[in-house]
Design a protein around this motif. Structure first.
Motif, mmCIF file in Angstrom:
data_model
loop_
_atom_site.group_PDB
_atom_site.id
_atom_site.type_symbol
_atom_site.label_atom_id
_atom_site.label_comp_id
_atom_site.label_asym_id
_atom_site.label_seq_id
_atom_site.Cartn_x
_atom_site.Cartn_y
_atom_site.Cartn_z
ATOM 1 N N SER A 1 0.837 -1.190 0.000
ATOM 2 C CA SER A 1 0.000 0.000 0.000
ATOM 3 C C SER A 1 0.876 1.246 0.000
ATOM 4 O O SER A 1 1.931 1.275 0.620
ATOM 5 N N SER A 2 0.384 2.264 -0.655
ATOM 6 C CA SER A 2 1.107 3.535 -0.681
ATOM 7 C C SER A 2 0.835 4.361 0.566
ATOM 8 O O SER A 2 1.352 5.456 0.704
ATOM 9 N N GLY A 3 0.013 3.859 1.471
ATOM 10 C CA GLY A 3 -0.241 4.578 2.710
ATOM 11 C C GLY A 3 -1.706 4.799 3.011
ATOM 12 O O GLY A 3 -2.054 5.188 4.113
ATOM 13 N N ASN B 1 1.911 -4.121 3.752
ATOM 14 C CA ASN B 1 3.365 -3.971 3.566
ATOM 15 C C ASN B 1 4.181 -4.810 4.537
ATOM 16 O O ASN B 1 5.287 -4.430 4.908
#
Length: 77
Positions: A4-6, A33
């Motif tokens: 995931s990018s966040g 992550n």
């Protein structure tokens, strides 16, 4: 594993099924992550043969909403 990018707060469910519908990997309420909560291509400690598998992932975002991702993947050795 789901990267995931966040935006993803947690992975509510992570499932992988073989072509006969048998559940071969399951994780619940895990952080994104984090490699330990992915699927390494094995089942009961044995390497799976090359083939097509189905995944079903439910993610929870920081705003409380959820989204389901499903599809297939090809394991190649």
């Amino acid at each position: 594993m789901l990267y995931s990018s966040g935006a993803v707060a947690s992975i509510d469910e992570f499932m992988v099924f073989d072509r006969w519908g048998e559940l071969i990997c399951y994780h619940k309420d895990v952080p994104p992550n984090y490699p330990a909560y992915g699927w390494d291509g094995t089942f009961n400690g044995k390497k799976m043969n090359t083939g097509v598998f189905v995944y079903y992932i439910t993610v929870r975002y920081f705003d409380g909403s959820t989204e389901v991702f499903k599809g297939d993947l090809t394991l190649i050795r």
